[in-house]
Design a protein around this motif. Structure first.
Motif, mmCIF file in Angstrom:
data_model
loop_
_atom_site.group_PDB
_atom_site.id
_atom_site.type_symbol
_atom_site.label_atom_id
_atom_site.label_comp_id
_atom_site.label_asym_id
_atom_site.label_seq_id
_atom_site.Cartn_x
_atom_site.Cartn_y
_atom_site.Cartn_z
ATOM 1 N N VAL A 32 97.750 83.305 61.613
ATOM 2 C CA VAL A 32 98.564 84.148 60.552
ATOM 3 C C VAL A 32 99.183 83.284 59.698
ATOM 4 N N PHE A 33 99.038 81.863 59.860
ATOM 5 C CA PHE A 33 100.016 80.763 59.212
ATOM 6 C C PHE A 33 99.314 79.470 59.666
ATOM 7 N N LEU A 34 99.027 78.730 58.326
ATOM 8 C CA LEU A 34 98.322 77.494 58.741
ATOM 9 C C LEU A 34 98.917 76.330 57.585
ATOM 10 N N ARG A 35 99.298 75.382 57.996
ATOM 11 C CA ARG A 35 99.671 74.487 56.952
ATOM 12 C C ARG A 35 99.495 72.969 57.285
ATOM 13 N N MET A 36 99.017 72.202 56.440
ATOM 14 C CA MET A 36 98.939 70.857 56.815
ATOM 15 C C MET A 36 100.220 70.199 56.509
ATOM 16 N N THR A 37 100.975 69.778 57.583
ATOM 17 C CA THR A 37 102.385 69.170 57.425
ATOM 18 C C THR A 37 102.325 67.520 57.076
ATOM 19 N N LYS A 38 101.305 66.869 57.532
ATOM 20 C CA LYS A 38 101.169 65.622 57.219
ATOM 21 C C LYS A 38 99.540 65.189 57.034
ATOM 22 N N LEU B 176 94.829 92.043 44.818
ATOM 23 C CA LEU B 176 95.606 91.071 45.457
ATOM 24 C C LEU B 176 95.704 89.702 44.354
ATOM 25 N N GLY B 177 95.184 89.866 43.214
ATOM 26 C CA GLY B 177 95.564 88.932 42.075
ATOM 27 C C GLY B 177 94.756 87.835 42.022
ATOM 28 N N PHE B 178 93.512 87.595 42.552
ATOM 29 C CA PHE B 178 92.504 86.376 42.407
ATOM 30 C C PHE B 178 91.324 86.704 41.457
ATOM 31 N N GLY B 179 90.909 85.670 41.043
ATOM 32 C CA GLY B 179 89.946 85.708 40.084
ATOM 33 C C GLY B 179 88.436 85.418 40.649
ATOM 34 N N SER B 180 88.513 84.845 41.806
ATOM 35 C CA SER B 180 87.197 84.783 42.304
ATOM 36 C C SER B 180 87.247 84.843 43.717
ATOM 37 N N ILE B 181 86.145 84.989 44.704
ATOM 38 C CA ILE B 181 86.154 85.158 46.060
ATOM 39 C C ILE B 181 86.568 83.667 46.742
ATOM 40 N N ASP B 182 86.180 82.766 46.207
ATOM 41 C CA ASP B 182 86.606 81.489 46.552
ATOM 42 C C ASP B 182 87.885 81.146 46.481
ATOM 43 N N ASP B 183 88.581 81.685 45.316
ATOM 44 C CA ASP B 183 90.187 81.576 45.335
ATOM 45 C C ASP B 183 90.810 82.492 46.513
ATOM 46 N N LEU B 184 90.143 83.484 46.750
ATOM 47 C CA LEU B 184 90.662 84.083 47.896
ATOM 48 C C LEU B 184 90.712 83.530 48.986
ATOM 49 N N TYR B 185 89.302 82.883 49.286
ATOM 50 C CA TYR B 185 89.168 82.407 50.734
ATOM 51 C C TYR B 185 90.354 81.051 50.639
ATOM 52 N N THR B 186 90.530 80.471 49.745
ATOM 53 C CA THR B 186 91.401 79.505 49.410
ATOM 54 C C THR B 186 92.816 79.645 49.898
ATOM 55 N N ALA B 187 93.248 80.710 49.495
ATOM 56 C CA ALA B 187 94.438 81.305 49.539
ATOM 57 C C ALA B 187 94.785 81.713 50.981
ATOM 58 N N ILE B 188 93.781 82.418 51.818
ATOM 59 C CA ILE B 188 93.745 82.468 53.168
ATOM 60 C C ILE B 188 93.915 81.300 54.000
ATOM 61 N N GLY B 189 93.192 80.120 53.458
ATOM 62 C CA GLY B 189 92.952 79.009 54.362
ATOM 63 C C GLY B 189 94.428 78.228 54.079
ATOM 64 N N GLU B 190 95.044 78.684 52.986
ATOM 65 C CA GLU B 190 96.423 77.993 52.676
ATOM 66 C C GLU B 190 97.719 78.644 53.447
ATOM 67 N N GLY B 191 97.425 79.885 53.835
ATOM 68 C CA GLY B 191 98.463 80.610 54.450
ATOM 69 C C GLY B 191 98.977 81.515 53.621
ATOM 70 N N VAL B 192 98.569 81.666 52.081
ATOM 71 C CA VAL B 192 99.311 82.363 51.073
ATOM 72 C C VAL B 192 98.895 83.801 51.348
ATOM 73 N N VAL B 193 97.849 84.060 51.641
ATOM 74 C CA VAL B 193 97.290 85.568 51.967
ATOM 75 C C VAL B 193 97.093 85.640 53.525
ATOM 76 N N ALA B 194 97.581 86.992 54.130
ATOM 77 C CA ALA B 194 97.091 87.044 55.438
ATOM 78 C C ALA B 194 95.682 87.850 55.340
ATOM 79 N N PRO B 195 94.924 87.541 56.363
ATOM 80 C CA PRO B 195 93.628 87.844 56.543
ATOM 81 C C PRO B 195 93.668 89.578 56.679
ATOM 82 N N ARG B 196 94.610 89.990 57.286
ATOM 83 C CA ARG B 196 94.669 91.439 57.632
ATOM 84 C C ARG B 196 95.094 92.108 56.245
ATOM 85 N N ASP B 197 95.783 91.577 55.455
ATOM 86 C CA ASP B 197 96.051 92.175 54.227
ATOM 87 C C ASP B 197 94.618 92.306 53.567
#
Length: 709
Positions: A662-668, A513-534
């Motif tokens: 499947v998607f989460l974003r802070m809009t404000k 998936l192209g991440f350097g650490s597990i924390d980076d992966l968690y963060t990408a999931i939380g940002e909606g960049v990576v789907a948990p099912r992937d």
């Protein structure tokens, strides 16, 4: 062109103890290293380092600086190595040469990015030894003097960089003569018509005025002598760029610009400065609003002088600067004054540059900036800012740019004070944090250990230091929240699939998936960049097959098997992203030529765009024959109190009610509230309404609804 012997004699003239052999050896090394290389002008390349060294002799720099100037291009443009330079000239010279070496071989995204990256590296080198900047400025000055031999587009790029970066840097370290010449040379390239116009007007003025400057100097000196003051008076004509800038700022014509001439009065000590000011104001009317006392409140580069404008000799509006001899030395040589040689030995202090607050601030911005573009933006703000002077309750002077607020003041005192600021007292009265500070204000910052800077502060702050620190803190806070949410989403996804979750297994997915650490992966999931099912599919390959089956089923649905009445077989159908219709919603189909049918909820705001086109409307409805395994995406918007833990609680409630985000974003995001947009896989509208109802009962969540456009 300066010659080798002329250079050595000049250095020996102000420093009899200079290492003549070292300078000669550096010249020979540079001449051999550059060999047959030519400048764009056709001159031998060695002429450039000789001229750079010659510029530095004006500031009476030490032998190491002269040697560095002679060698400054050898590492980049020749086969010379740092090891060679270390062996021949010592560690100190090698370090200085390495600091000045142009690092332009790296391919960067744009000229602006390259400019920021080069400036970043320059600052890092300066933080070790300010002499790096002195050599670099001399290098840039000679390059600007010979810029006419370059192609027009390259001339403009270099001149723009010089005007925006190097001229302000020269001013900040007090090298005003270099600053003035850099600005004039850049002005000539960037605004050639304006430059020619100003120079033409100046030539006419000179022809008309004759020996006006000498007559005015004489009269001014006589007035000061009559007041019992021993003073040296010099006169000068304003620089072309300075004239043009004043014309632009004041929106006046050249004829309306009265103070084309300026005079400098140099006296013995600070007390005489004020006596001279009194004598001048008694002799000539002062122009209101044109007075600055930089003795009591020095500029950020420690510049001190009194500036006043009077209706002076021959009834001409005249600018006069008054300073002591010591102030004049510092104004002429800036930080270079610390490398000048005094009676009794060398007077340079290598710690002086570390005491320069503006340099510390630039380095802090460098550490806080997320990108080169952001860094360049903040450093320009930091260098160009005009000054206001405020005080802490204990009397410490804080220098800030015009328009600064208590937020800027707090960060100027200390980053931690800014991060914990909750309020401010200005002159003893509670004031809003967006209050504009004025000269002489006393500011007391109120703090709380529970406070973190809200995103809204970034639009209020003026200084680069404050804005960079706010962005850094917000990035850290947002990352922590996304990491927590990502971890929870992933655990929920594994549990929903009946799979065992072990954090150590995630290492298998990092490379794919192209991440350097597990924390980076968690963060990408939380940002909606990576789907948990992937991630689930990477850990358990069998999930890939199940997902392919689900996709085939969805594809079949798109081919006409959707549980919707009123559609013709074979027509492409799309669920609109503006309202995310779900089974159980009242729906309508809108025909789009060439793009099939778009299904909307009946109260979707987007339908207003086609309300006058009834021919495109299709009467559709759900059949009620949806399968239990079929999932649809519903969107909700949630407004909540902006405090730690709210994201985690929100995702927990959704998971408890069998929803899959499947998607989460802070809009404000403001200081007191935040708005989240979430896409959730649900079975139907009733399932989504259950989740909405549960969220509305959560403390701290003020509003939850489905967006309709």
């Amino acid at each position: 062109m300066m010659r080798q012997m002329e250079l050595v004699e000049t250095v020996r003239g102000y420093d009899p103890e200079a290492d003549e052999d070292l300078i000669n050896k550096a010249y020979v090394f540079a001449m051999r290293a550059h060999g047959a290389q030519k400048r764009a002008s056709g001159d031998p390349y060695i002429s450039h380092p000789l001229e750079v060294a010659g510029i530095l002799t004006r500031y009476r720099v030490d032998s190491q600086s002269i040697v560095t100037a002679l060698l400054h291009d050898t590492l980049e443009d020749t086969l010379a190595t740092r090891e060679e330079i270390t062996g021949l000239f010592g560690d100190e010279v090698a370090r200085l040469v390495d600091g000045v070496t142009k690092l332009s071989k790296v391919e960067l995204v744009s000229d602006e990015t390259q400019q920021a990256e080069n400036f970043r590296k320059l600052l890092l080198a300066m933080s070790d030894d300010i002499r790096v900047l002195m050599v670099k400025l001399a290098d840039r000055l000679h390059n600007m003097r010979t810029i006419g031999y370059l192609k027009p587009d390259k001339r403009r790029r270099i001149a723009q960089e010089t005007m925006e970066i190097y001229a302000p840097l020269a001013e900040r370290v007090g090298l005003n003569e270099i600053k003035d010449e850099l600005q004039d040379l850049s002005f000539q390239v960037l605004e050639p018509d304006a430059y020619d116009t100003v120079m033409g007007r100046l030539q006419k003025l000179r022809a008309h005025a004759g020996d006006l400057i000498q007559r005015m100097k004489t009269e001014l000196a006589q007035k000061l002598f009559a007041a019992g003051l021993s003073a040296e008076v010099t006169g000068r004509e304003k620089r072309p760029f300075s004239i043009w800038r004043k014309l632009e700022q004041k929106k006046i014509s050249f004829e309306q610009l009265a103070d084309v001439f300026g005079f400098r009065v140099i006296v013995t000590d600070p007390a005489d400065c004020y006596r001279a000011l009194g004598a001048i104001h008694r002799a000539y009317p002062m122009v209101p609003g044109e007075f600055d006392d930089y003795i009591s409140t020095p500029k950020r580069n420690n510049y001190q002088s009194i500036h006043t404008v009077v209706i002076g000799p021959e009834r001409m509006r005249t600018e006069i600067q008054i300073r002591s001899r010591e102030m004049h030395e510092r104004a002429e040589y800036g930080l270079a004054a610390h490398w000048r040689y005094k009676t009794g030995g060398k007077g340079h202090d290598l710690q002086t540059q570390k005491e320069e607050r503006w340099l510390k601030e630039l380095l802090e911005i460098l550490n806080d900036a997320a990108s080169f573009r952001e860094f360049l933006e903040h450093t320009k703000l930091n260098m160009y800012a005009d000054q206001v002077f405020c005080f802490t309750p204990k009397g410490r002077l804080i220098q800030l740019p015009q328009g600064a607020t208590p937020i800027d003041f707090a960060y100027a005192v200390h980053t931690d004070l800014g991060n914990t600021c909750v309020g401010a007292k200005v002159n003893g009265q509670i004031k809003a944090l967006h209050t504009i500070l004025r000269n002489g204000d006393q500011v007391e910052i109120l703090t709380s250990s529970e406070q973190t800077p809200p995103a809204s502060w970034e639009s209020v702050a003026v200084t680069g230091k404050a804005r960079a620190a706010i962005r850094r803190t917000l990035r850290q806070k947002t990352r922590a929240e996304h990491l927590s949410v990502g971890k929870r989403l992933l655990r929920t996804t594994f549990a929903g699939a009946g799979r065992r979750f072990r954090e150590k297994d995630l290492g298998k997915a990092l490379l794919t998936l192209g991440f350097g650490s597990i924390d980076d992966l968690y963060t990408a999931i939380g940002e909606g960049v990576v789907a948990p099912r992937d991630v689930l599919a990477e850990i358990y390959p069998a999930e890939k097959k199940r997902r392919r089956r689900t996709k085939r089923k969805a594809d079949a649905a798109r081919e006409g098997a959707l549980p919707i009445r009123g559609l013709q077989p074979g027509v492409a159908v799309h669920f609109s992203d503006c309202c995310h219709p779900l089974p159980g919603d009242r729906i309508v189909g809108i025909a789009h030529q060439g793009r099939g049918i778009h299904i909307h909820v009946i109260d979707c705001g987007s339908l207003e765009l086609v309300q006058d086109m009834p021919e495109r409307w299709l009467d559709t409805s759900w059949t009620g024959d949806t399968e239990d395994e079929q999932l649809y995406v519903g969107r909700i918007e949630a407004e909540m109190v902006n405090r730690p833990g709210m994201l985690s609680r929100t995702t927990a409630v959704i998971a408890q009610h069998d929803g899959n985000i499947v998607f989460l974003r802070m809009t404000k995001s403001q200081s007191d509230f935040a708005v989240l947009t979430l896409d959730i896989e649900v079975r139907d509208v009733r399932h989504l309404n259950d989740i909405i109802a549960a969220l509305r009962h959560e403390p701290g969540i003020d509003r939850v609804e489905r967006p309709r456009s």
